[in-house]
Design a protein around this motif. Structure first.
Motif, PDB file in Angstrom:
ATOM      1  N   ILE A 118      46.317  41.066  43.482  1.00 28.05           N
ATOM      2  CA  ILE A 118      46.959  42.276  42.962  1.00 28.05           C
ATOM      3  C   ILE A 118      47.249  43.265  44.082  1.00 28.05           C
ATOM      4  O   ILE A 118      48.341  43.844  44.177  1.00 28.05           O
ATOM      5  N   ILE A 119      46.277  43.439  44.980  1.00 32.54           N
ATOM      6  CA  ILE A 119      46.456  44.371  46.110  1.00 32.54           C
ATOM      7  C   ILE A 119      47.579  43.884  47.025  1.00 32.54           C
ATOM      8  O   ILE A 119      48.411  44.657  47.497  1.00 32.54           O
ATOM      9  N   PHE A 120      47.602  42.556  47.264  1.00 28.45           N
ATOM     10  CA  PHE A 120      48.629  41.985  48.152  1.00 28.45           C
ATOM     11  C   PHE A 120      50.028  42.204  47.568  1.00 28.45           C
ATOM     12  O   PHE A 120      50.965  42.580  48.275  1.00 28.45           O
ATOM     13  N   LYS A 121      50.169  41.976  46.261  1.00 29.79           N
ATOM     14  CA  LYS A 121      51.481  42.133  45.626  1.00 29.79           C
ATOM     15  C   LYS A 121      51.921  43.592  45.615  1.00 29.79           C
ATOM     16  O   LYS A 121      53.106  43.901  45.771  1.00 29.79           O
ATOM     17  N   SER A 122      50.953  44.502  45.422  1.00 29.73           N
ATOM     18  CA  SER A 122      51.302  45.932  45.382  1.00 29.73           C
ATOM     19  C   SER A 122      51.734  46.447  46.740  1.00 29.73           C
ATOM     20  O   SER A 122      52.452  47.428  46.847  1.00 29.73           O
ATOM     21  N   ASN A 123      51.286  45.774  47.810  1.00 33.64           N
ATOM     22  CA  ASN A 123      51.670  46.198  49.163  1.00 33.64           C
ATOM     23  C   ASN A 123      52.975  45.539  49.597  1.00 33.64           C
ATOM     24  O   ASN A 123      53.536  45.856  50.619  1.00 33.64           O
ATOM     25  N   PRO A 125      29.476  32.850  40.881  1.00 26.99           N
ATOM     26  CA  PRO A 125      30.527  32.222  40.051  1.00 26.99           C
ATOM     27  C   PRO A 125      31.354  33.226  39.248  1.00 26.99           C
ATOM     28  O   PRO A 125      32.543  32.998  39.013  1.00 26.99           O
ATOM     29  N   MET A 126      30.755  34.336  38.830  1.00 25.15           N
ATOM     30  CA  MET A 126      31.496  35.332  38.062  1.00 25.15           C
ATOM     31  C   MET A 126      32.334  36.236  38.961  1.00 25.15           C
ATOM     32  O   MET A 126      33.448  36.633  38.591  1.00 25.15           O
ATOM     33  N   VAL A 127      31.817  36.562  40.145  1.00 28.18           N
ATOM     34  CA  VAL A 127      32.492  37.544  41.006  1.00 28.18           C
ATOM     35  C   VAL A 127      33.607  36.912  41.842  1.00 28.18           C
ATOM     36  O   VAL A 127      34.666  37.520  42.034  1.00 28.18           O
ATOM     37  N   TYR A 128      33.388  35.699  42.338  1.00 29.84           N
ATOM     38  CA  TYR A 128      34.355  35.092  43.266  1.00 29.84           C
ATOM     39  C   TYR A 128      35.778  35.042  42.697  1.00 29.84           C
ATOM     40  O   TYR A 128      36.728  35.517  43.350  1.00 29.84           O
ATOM     41  N   PRO A 129      35.999  34.480  41.505  1.00 27.30           N
ATOM     42  CA  PRO A 129      37.389  34.460  40.974  1.00 27.30           C
ATOM     43  C   PRO A 129      37.948  35.851  40.711  1.00 27.30           C
ATOM     44  O   PRO A 129      39.154  36.076  40.858  1.00 27.30           O
ATOM     45  N   LYS A 130      37.090  36.785  40.329  1.00 28.71           N
ATOM     46  CA  LYS A 130      37.553  38.158  40.105  1.00 28.71           C
ATOM     47  C   LYS A 130      38.013  38.801  41.416  1.00 28.71           C
ATOM     48  O   LYS A 130      38.999  39.540  41.451  1.00 28.71           O
ATOM     49  N   LEU A 131      37.295  38.522  42.504  1.00 31.76           N
ATOM     50  CA  LEU A 131      37.692  39.036  43.812  1.00 31.76           C
ATOM     51  C   LEU A 131      39.036  38.459  44.237  1.00 31.76           C
ATOM     52  O   LEU A 131      39.873  39.171  44.810  1.00 31.76           O
ATOM     53  N   GLN A 132      39.245  37.165  43.983  1.00 32.27           N
ATOM     54  CA  GLN A 132      40.513  36.541  44.353  1.00 32.27           C
ATOM     55  C   GLN A 132      41.674  37.179  43.592  1.00 32.27           C
ATOM     56  O   GLN A 132      42.743  37.423  44.167  1.00 32.27           O
ATOM     57  N   ARG A 133      41.459  37.458  42.300  1.00 38.44           N
ATOM     58  CA  ARG A 133      42.516  38.104  41.506  1.00 38.44           C
ATOM     59  C   ARG A 133      42.792  39.517  42.007  1.00 38.44           C
ATOM     60  O   ARG A 133      43.948  39.942  42.080  1.00 38.44           O
ATOM     61  N   LEU A 134      41.725  40.250  42.359  1.00 37.21           N
ATOM     62  CA  LEU A 134      41.899  41.616  42.868  1.00 37.21           C
ATOM     63  C   LEU A 134      42.662  41.613  44.185  1.00 37.21           C
ATOM     64  O   LEU A 134      43.541  42.453  44.407  1.00 37.21           O
ATOM     65  N   LYS A 135      42.342  40.654  45.071  1.00 37.67           N
ATOM     66  CA  LYS A 135      43.048  40.554  46.348  1.00 37.67           C
ATOM     67  C   LYS A 135      44.525  40.235  46.131  1.00 37.67           C
ATOM     68  O   LYS A 135      45.394  40.747  46.834  1.00 37.67           O
TER      69      LYS A 135
END
Length: 399
Positions: free
Chosen positions: A394-399, A382-392
């Protein structure tokens, strides 16, 4: 009824109850089947089922049945720990030794420190320290329990989150592998018995000598034979370590740590771990639950568990944040890595089982640590899943 029939009733309960809770309750997001099995073991233990229905509890879990269950549990957890040793990837860790060394040191050092502080606080109340423990053994044991990362369960959770084969997942495995070695090394120090120090030194010397021959043999053998010989090696190392006074689990870990993962087909190894978890590890969870005790009072045990959880999680997150600053990680990575590495589950439960067997901690301390391990593992996804979605994102927008 005969002992065999009562044993089969116990096995029926062990496999039926957690499966129904997991499947019908759809708990997989916050409580994988492994966690449900551990919780069920506690519910079936003397503190809950035994207190509510003492007659039924004493009938099903009589000494003969418990003895039979313990034998299965010992072998199950020995295989599981051996697999954890095999899966250590120390070559990758060495290739990235600066990053891995800094991160692993802080990931273990901070929660170890926080856990030791919590242990000092526990010393002020009677009932937590085992009858054969020296003060330093108790403090270091509790501190280490707070620092543990459960590598096998971490692998399962990262598979669920679909990050295991990604770069961040491989980095996390490197950090956890180094910490796994340190955990068992510290445990060996805690268990060092000066009355048996000659035996323990002899074991280490003989183990080092025979490992050389064993590795030569494994390279020469075909893969199908390596599985059989590996189990023979497991039994021999576990016996020798227990004879030396280091506990058979130390021997089980060492037996796997000196084997190379590439000797075995990775898919078969994954299946082996899966089948052990499916077929025999639930018996270990039940036998673990039977050791729980609430003699100090449920509230007191829960307060201790909460304090240990705070020490464990806070220490791990602080340590990883410091590592992220030093190594200049991307924003959000440290939080994800920290929450994944704080997963306790099986390895910590195995660790504290050993401390309990050696009377370094009491059943009440064991219960508090077990509750901490469950909470730690349930928090991970529950703690990691939403953080992973936010990181993905950020990476998508930066590319």
């Amino acid at each position: 009824m005969s002992t065999t029939e009562i044993f089969l009733i116990a096995m029926f309960v062990i496999f039926t109850v957690p499966y129904l809770i997991w499947r019908v309750g759809r708990t997989d997001y916050f409580a994988p089947l492994v966690v449900v099995q551990i919780i069920t073991g506690i519910l079936l233990g003397p503190g809950i089922l035994g207190a509510a229905f003492p007659t039924y509890y004493q009938f099903v879990f009589n000494p003969q049945v418990i003895q039979s269950l313990n034998g299965i549990a010992w072998w199950a957890v020995m295989i599981f720990v051996m697999i954890a040793g095999i899966e250590l990837d120390l070559k990758k860790a060495w290739e990235h030794r600066r990053e891995s060394g800094i991160t692993a040191s802080l990931a273990m050092g901070m929660p170890l420190l926080f856990g030791c502080v919590a242990a000092v606080g526990m010393l002020t109340v009677d009932g937590w320290v085992g009858s054969k423990a020296l003060t330093w053994q108790f403090i270091l044991g509790i501190g280490m329990a707070c620092a543990v990362t459960a590598l096998p369960i971490l692998i399962l959770l990262m598979e669920k989150l679909d990050v295991l084969r990604q770069p961040i997942g491989q980095r996390i495995l490197r950090y956890a592998s180094i910490d796994d070695i340190a955990i068992w090394g510290v445990l060996a120090i805690i268990l060092l018995d000066w009355a048996r120090v000659g035996r323990q030194l002899a074991f280490l010397l003989i183990f080092a000598f025979t490992t050389y021959g064993f590795r030569k043999l494994m390279v020469w053998l075909q893969e199908r034979d390596r599985w059989y010989v590996g189990l023979i090696w497991l039994a021999a190392c576990s016996f020798a370590a227990d004879w030396a006074g280091l506990h058979f689990m130390v021997g089980a870990f060492l037996s796997g740590a000196v084997m190379d993962a590439h000797w075995f087909n990775q898919e078969k190894m994954d299946l082996m771990r899966h089948h052990v978890l499916l077929a025999i590890m639930p018996v270990f969870f039940l036998s673990t639950g039977l050791k729980t005790n609430w003699a100090l009072g449920g509230t007191t045990v829960f307060i201790a568990a909460a304090a240990l959880l705070v020490a464990s999680v806070t220490g791990k997150l602080v340590g990883i944040q410091v590592a992220g600053k030093i190594l200049k990680w991307e924003k959000g990575e440290a939080s994800i890595i920290g929450w994944l590495l704080q997963t306790k589950a099986l390895i910590m439960i195995i660790f504290v089982n050993i401390l309990l067997d050696k009377n370094i901690i009491t059943n009440e301390t064991f219960t508090a640590l077990l509750l901490m391990a469950i909470a730690s593992t349930m928090l991970t996804v529950p703690m990691v899943y939403p953080k992973l979605q936010r990181l993905k994102t950020i990476i998508f927008k930066s590319n």
